[in-house]
Design a protein around this motif. Structure first.
Motif, PDB file in Angstrom:
ATOM      1  N   PHE A  60       0.806  -1.217   0.000  1.00  0.00           N
ATOM      2  CA  PHE A  60       0.000   0.000   0.000  1.00  0.00           C
ATOM      3  C   PHE A  60       0.839   1.267   0.000  1.00  0.00           C
ATOM      4  CE2 PHE A  60       0.555  -0.229   4.620  1.00  0.00           C
ATOM      5  CZ  PHE A  60       0.496   1.092   5.035  1.00  0.00           C
ATOM      6  N   VAL A  61       2.059   1.202   0.526  1.00  0.00           N
ATOM      7  CA  VAL A  61       2.920   2.389   0.541  1.00  0.00           C
ATOM      8  C   VAL A  61       3.283   2.792  -0.891  1.00  0.00           C
ATOM      9  CG1 VAL A  61       5.111   3.345   1.361  1.00  0.00           C
ATOM     10  CG2 VAL A  61       3.792   1.805   2.833  1.00  0.00           C
ATOM     11  N   SER A  62       3.684   1.806  -1.706  1.00  0.00           N
ATOM     12  CA  SER A  62       4.003   2.102  -3.115  1.00  0.00           C
ATOM     13  C   SER A  62       2.766   2.523  -3.888  1.00  0.00           C
ATOM     14  CB  SER A  62       4.637   0.881  -3.784  1.00  0.00           C
ATOM     15  OG  SER A  62       5.918   0.624  -3.248  1.00  0.00           O
ATOM     16  N   LEU A  63       1.636   1.883  -3.610  1.00  0.00           N
ATOM     17  CA  LEU A  63       0.391   2.245  -4.294  1.00  0.00           C
ATOM     18  C   LEU A  63      -0.011   3.672  -3.931  1.00  0.00           C
ATOM     19  CD1 LEU A  63      -1.576  -1.089  -3.770  1.00  0.00           C
ATOM     20  CD2 LEU A  63      -0.401  -0.345  -5.843  1.00  0.00           C
ATOM     21  N   TYR A  64       0.197   4.043  -2.678  1.00  0.00           N
ATOM     22  CA  TYR A  64      -0.080   5.419  -2.262  1.00  0.00           C
ATOM     23  C   TYR A  64       0.882   6.394  -2.961  1.00  0.00           C
ATOM     24  CZ  TYR A  64       0.098   9.670   0.476  1.00  0.00           C
ATOM     25  OH  TYR A  64       0.131  10.985   0.843  1.00  0.00           O
ATOM     26  N   ARG A  65       2.157   6.014  -3.046  1.00  0.00           N
ATOM     27  CA  ARG A  65       3.156   6.864  -3.711  1.00  0.00           C
ATOM     28  C   ARG A  65       2.715   7.170  -5.145  1.00  0.00           C
ATOM     29  NH1 ARG A  65       7.208   3.436  -4.161  1.00  0.00           N
ATOM     30  NH2 ARG A  65       8.218   3.960  -2.208  1.00  0.00           N
ATOM     31  N   GLU A  66       2.330   6.129  -5.872  1.00  0.00           N
ATOM     32  CA  GLU A  66       1.915   6.304  -7.270  1.00  0.00           C
ATOM     33  C   GLU A  66       0.688   7.200  -7.384  1.00  0.00           C
ATOM     34  OE1 GLU A  66       1.302   2.352  -8.740  1.00  0.00           O
ATOM     35  OE2 GLU A  66       3.350   1.747  -8.244  1.00  0.00           O
ATOM     36  N   ALA A  67      -0.252   7.017  -6.481  1.00  0.00           N
ATOM     37  CA  ALA A  67      -1.513   7.758  -6.549  1.00  0.00           C
ATOM     38  C   ALA A  67      -1.365   9.211  -6.086  1.00  0.00           C
ATOM     39  CB  ALA A  67      -2.584   7.059  -5.713  1.00  0.00           C
ATOM     40  N   SER A  68      -0.477   9.444  -5.110  1.00  0.00           N
ATOM     41  CA  SER A  68      -0.393  10.780  -4.495  1.00  0.00           C
ATOM     42  C   SER A  68       0.583  11.709  -5.196  1.00  0.00           C
ATOM     43  CB  SER A  68       0.020  10.651  -3.026  1.00  0.00           C
ATOM     44  OG  SER A  68       1.374  10.217  -2.922  1.00  0.00           O
ATOM     45  N   GLY A  69       1.618  11.133  -5.803  1.00  0.00           N
ATOM     46  CA  GLY A  69       2.666  11.960  -6.388  1.00  0.00           C
ATOM     47  C   GLY A  69       3.658  12.486  -5.372  1.00  0.00           C
ATOM     48  N   ASN A  70       3.481  12.124  -4.099  1.00  0.00           N
ATOM     49  CA  ASN A  70       4.430  12.542  -3.077  1.00  0.00           C
ATOM     50  C   ASN A  70       5.700  11.707  -3.148  1.00  0.00           C
ATOM     51  OD1 ASN A  70       2.889  14.622  -1.816  1.00  0.00           O
ATOM     52  ND2 ASN A  70       1.675  13.066  -0.757  1.00  0.00           N
ATOM     53  N   GLU A  71       6.777  12.236  -2.581  1.00  0.00           N
ATOM     54  CA  GLU A  71       8.003  11.461  -2.443  1.00  0.00           C
ATOM     55  C   GLU A  71       7.833  10.579  -1.211  1.00  0.00           C
ATOM     56  OE1 GLU A  71      12.823  11.995  -1.781  1.00  0.00           O
ATOM     57  OE2 GLU A  71      11.597  13.758  -2.208  1.00  0.00           O
ATOM     58  N   VAL A  72       7.754   9.271  -1.425  1.00  0.00           N
ATOM     59  CA  VAL A  72       7.415   8.335  -0.347  1.00  0.00           C
ATOM     60  C   VAL A  72       8.510   7.286  -0.230  1.00  0.00           C
ATOM     61  CG1 VAL A  72       5.745   6.627   0.455  1.00  0.00           C
ATOM     62  CG2 VAL A  72       4.939   8.710  -0.670  1.00  0.00           C
ATOM     63  N   ILE A  73       8.992   7.094   0.983  1.00  0.00           N
ATOM     64  CA  ILE A  73      10.064   6.140   1.267  1.00  0.00           C
ATOM     65  C   ILE A  73       9.503   5.060   2.186  1.00  0.00           C
ATOM     66  CG2 ILE A  73      12.343   5.840   2.338  1.00  0.00           C
ATOM     67  CD1 ILE A  73      12.759   8.910   1.680  1.00  0.00           C
ATOM     68  N   ASN A  74       9.706   3.797   1.803  1.00  0.00           N
ATOM     69  CA  ASN A  74       9.211   2.663   2.589  1.00  0.00           C
ATOM     70  C   ASN A  74      10.339   2.111   3.454  1.00  0.00           C
ATOM     71  OD1 ASN A  74       8.430   0.063   3.525  1.00  0.00           O
ATOM     72  ND2 ASN A  74       6.990  -0.150   1.843  1.00  0.00           N
ATOM     73  N   LYS A  75      10.145   2.174   4.776  1.00  0.00           N
ATOM     74  CA  LYS A  75      11.104   1.615   5.720  1.00  0.00           C
ATOM     75  C   LYS A  75      10.425   0.567   6.605  1.00  0.00           C
ATOM     76  CE  LYS A  75      14.816   3.751   4.457  1.00  0.00           C
ATOM     77  NZ  LYS A  75      16.004   2.989   3.995  1.00  0.00           N
ATOM     78  N   GLY A  76       9.661  -0.301   5.961  1.00  0.00           N
ATOM     79  CA  GLY A  76       9.055  -1.418   6.666  1.00  0.00           C
ATOM     80  C   GLY A  76      10.035  -2.570   6.790  1.00  0.00           C
ATOM     81  N   VAL A  77       9.999  -3.257   7.917  1.00  0.00           N
ATOM     82  CA  VAL A  77      10.864  -4.416   8.161  1.00  0.00           C
ATOM     83  C   VAL A  77       9.999  -5.547   8.705  1.00  0.00           C
ATOM     84  CG1 VAL A  77      12.739  -5.336   9.592  1.00  0.00           C
ATOM     85  CG2 VAL A  77      12.957  -3.056   8.576  1.00  0.00           C
ATOM     86  N   ASN A  78      10.052  -6.691   8.046  1.00  0.00           N
ATOM     87  CA  ASN A  78       9.279  -7.849   8.502  1.00  0.00           C
ATOM     88  C   ASN A  78       9.650  -8.206   9.938  1.00  0.00           C
ATOM     89  OD1 ASN A  78       8.141  -8.012   5.968  1.00  0.00           O
ATOM     90  ND2 ASN A  78       9.427  -9.706   5.280  1.00  0.00           N
ATOM     91  N   GLY A  79       8.627  -8.419  10.767  1.00  0.00           N
ATOM     92  CA  GLY A  79       8.847  -8.864  12.135  1.00  0.00           C
ATOM     93  C   GLY A  79       9.239  -7.767  13.105  1.00  0.00           C
ATOM     94  N   ASP A  80       9.251  -6.506  12.645  1.00  0.00           N
ATOM     95  CA  ASP A  80       9.744  -5.439  13.507  1.00  0.00           C
ATOM     96  C   ASP A  80       8.745  -5.075  14.595  1.00  0.00           C
ATOM     97  OD1 ASP A  80      11.776  -3.824  14.340  1.00  0.00           O
ATOM     98  OD2 ASP A  80      11.531  -2.307  12.787  1.00  0.00           O
ATOM     99  N   THR A  81       9.290  -4.468  15.652  1.00  0.00           N
ATOM    100  CA  THR A  81       8.502  -3.975  16.777  1.00  0.00           C
ATOM    101  C   THR A  81       8.882  -2.517  17.006  1.00  0.00           C
ATOM    102  OG1 THR A  81      10.144  -4.564  18.446  1.00  0.00           O
ATOM    103  CG2 THR A  81       8.528  -6.265  17.842  1.00  0.00           C
TER     104      THR A  81
END
Length: 196
Positions: free
Chosen positions: A26-47
């Motif tokens: 959804f972060v990339s899909l939001y980036r494409e739709a919004s035109g904002n500069e969006v950086i994804n820093k998600g990490v599997n299993g993170d707390t």
């Protein structure tokens, strides 16, 4: 938002997009739709503790206008934290952002489907998914209360995704009882466009 802004999304595997490729979450899909500069820093299993440890290099270094923070599921699956302590740690992350004039936005953790999670996610581990769901609900309440009292923007993705599940059914919404399907990610991207 009419002007193009820089946003860092930081959090767990929901942000990262598990089990899909990075361009399908959804972060990339939001980036494409919004035109904002969006950086994804998600990490599997993170707390939230992982988010705190990497906040400087994953958020502050980029000098974003906004930091969108999602955590609060793995903490309970791993029995690492209780809702009240998790909330205190989230507040610490918010303060880190505010100290650098970054606008924090909190997402409430998504609901889980305990029955599906028991059969499709970490099946061999001794996890009480009903208890995890109860803790997620408690944390959602704490996040919403904190946001109201401190004028911090909260997007109640728990509530929105619950409505979505009711509409389309668990099999369409969840990949494994924890993570959204591609359709679920598309829905979350729409929520981001609407409220972010």
């Amino acid at each position: 938002m009419s002007n193009r802004i820089k946003i860092v999304f930081i959090g767990n595997s929901i942000i990262n997009g598990f089990p899909y490729d990075r361009n399908q979450e959804f972060v990339s899909l939001y980036r494409e739709a919004s035109g904002n500069e969006v950086i994804n820093k998600g990490v599997n299993g993170d707390t939230v503790h992982g988010i705190m440890r990497r906040f400087v290099q994953d958020v502050l270094v980029h000098k974003p206008d906004v930091a969108v923070i999602l955590t609060g599921t793995n903490e309970f699956i791993y029995k690492e934290s209780l809702p009240e302590q998790c909330m205190k740690d989230i507040v610490n992350v918010v303060e880190l952002a505010k100290a650098q004039a970054i606008n924090p936005v909190l997402l409430t953790p998504l609901p889980i489907d305990p029955g599906m999670a028991e059969t499709r996610w970490m099946v061999c581990d001794d996890v009480d998914y009903e208890a995890v769901q109860d803790q997620i609900v408690e944390l959602k309440k704490l996040i919403n209360k904190y946001g109201e009292e401190n004028k911090i923007k909260v997007i109640d993705t728990f509530y929105a995704f619950s409505e979505y599940v009711d509409l389309v059914g668990e099999q369409t919404a969840y990949y494994d009882g924890i993570h959204p399907t591609r359709e679920g990610h598309q829905f979350l991207a729409e929520i981001m466009r609407k409220f972010l």
